[in-house]
Design a protein around this motif. Structure first.
Motif, mmCIF file in Angstrom:
data_model
loop_
_atom_site.group_PDB
_atom_site.id
_atom_site.type_symbol
_atom_site.label_atom_id
_atom_site.label_comp_id
_atom_site.label_asym_id
_atom_site.label_seq_id
_atom_site.Cartn_x
_atom_site.Cartn_y
_atom_site.Cartn_z
ATOM 1 N N SER A 29 1.114 3.969 -3.098
ATOM 2 C CA SER A 29 0.833 5.372 -2.792
ATOM 3 C C SER A 29 1.973 6.278 -3.242
ATOM 4 O O SER A 29 1.757 7.306 -3.900
ATOM 5 C CB SER A 29 0.600 5.532 -1.284
ATOM 6 N N GLU A 39 0.831 -1.205 0.000
ATOM 7 C CA GLU A 39 0.000 0.000 0.000
ATOM 8 C C GLU A 39 0.865 1.254 0.000
ATOM 9 O O GLU A 39 0.582 2.223 -0.722
ATOM 10 C CB GLU A 39 -0.933 -0.009 1.216
ATOM 11 N N THR A 40 1.926 1.246 0.814
ATOM 12 C CA THR A 40 2.838 2.387 0.849
ATOM 13 C C THR A 40 3.516 2.579 -0.499
ATOM 14 O O THR A 40 3.604 3.698 -1.024
ATOM 15 C CB THR A 40 3.913 2.192 1.940
#
Length: 276
Positions: A257, A253-254
């Protein structure tokens, strides 16, 4: 926290803005857009530094004006340059052909050879990233995997060449056979050390495979200005999470992003701080 070590290139990117999508085998009209910092190691290190991570680059630049400017830019961001070799040759250079829609084509023009530090396998590190095809790194990766998370970029696709816990690649760089079973493809390259095979999928986000499950994270809708270095910034997001012991889902997810945010600005030097 010990620094994140990043091995790869620090380069001058010479940018040409194309007036229409690149046409292979034809004449293409473009405008000189100047030079800027680039290279896989530099792009990854800058993103990590913007997020507040301690990061050290293992690379090389020439004893020329371009090399001095690149090091000054990295130093201003707080990147540790103690392991960057200065030599009498030319600094790494790449030609970036950038389309209006943000897609880029890269031509590598010159490459400064990187001398690996003798203690690279044992230096304190919270994570280790290999963005270099140097075969001498195989043994270093194998040893480093015993003490910290190791992320390695593919290609190269050579069997047993990247004995890392995590491999990362772009779908566009892989053949259909590999994409049919990314986990087994990754195991061929990393061996039994592999824990995750991570694929970037452009506007579709990314996926991570461990042989038992697939974790998928979609990409947000963003306006693409410049896709140069987006994969390197994605890798920085993975490293940020791996260094902190995050589960792969949170790492992914990081990474998505950060990588998605990077296409929204021009160049590869982040104009803002990445969220922790």
């Amino acid at each position: 926290m010990d620094p994140i070590l990043v091995v790869g290139s620090v380069a001058v990117d010479e940018v040409v803005r194309l007036q229409a999508p690149l046409r292979i085998g034809s004449h293409n009209a473009g405008m000189d857009a100047g030079a800027r910092i680039g290279g896989g190691a530099a792009n990854t290190a800058m993103a990590l530094a913007r997020a507040g991570d301690s990061v050290s680059v293992v690379s090389a630049v020439g004893e020329d004006e371009a090399g001095a400017l690149l090091l000054d830019q990295l130093a201003r961001l707080g990147v540790d340059l103690a392991l960057v070799d200065r030599h009498a040759g030319e600094t790494t250079r790449s030609l970036i052909m950038l389309e209006e829609a943000g897609e880029r084509t890269i031509v590598n023009r010159a490459r400064a050879p990187v001398a690996l530090p003798a203690d690279l396998a044992s230096r304190p590190a919270s994570a280790f990233y290999v963005r270099s095809a140097d075969p001498l790194l195989t043994e270093v990766i194998q040893e480093r995997s015993k003490s910290c998370p190791v992320l390695a970029h593919v290609p190269p696709m050579t069997a047993d060449f990247r004995p890392a816990q995590v491999l990362v690649a772009s779908e566009s760089d892989l053949d259909p056979a590999f994409l049919h079973d990314p986990w087994q493809g990754g195991r061929r390259i990393a061996g039994e050390t592999l824990e995750w095979m991570v694929l970037t999928r452009g506007e579709r986000g990314a996926a991570a495979f461990d042989g038992k499950q697939v974790i998928e994270v979609g990409a947000p809708n963003v306006s693409v200005i410049d896709s140069t270095g987006a994969g390197d910034v994605f890798a920085a997001g993975l490293l940020h999470g791996l260094a902190r012991g995050y589960a792969m889902g949170q790492c992914l997810e990081t990474a998505v992003s950060w990588g998605s945010a990077s296409v929204g600005y021009e160049g590869t030097m982040p104009p803002h701080t990445f969220p922790a």
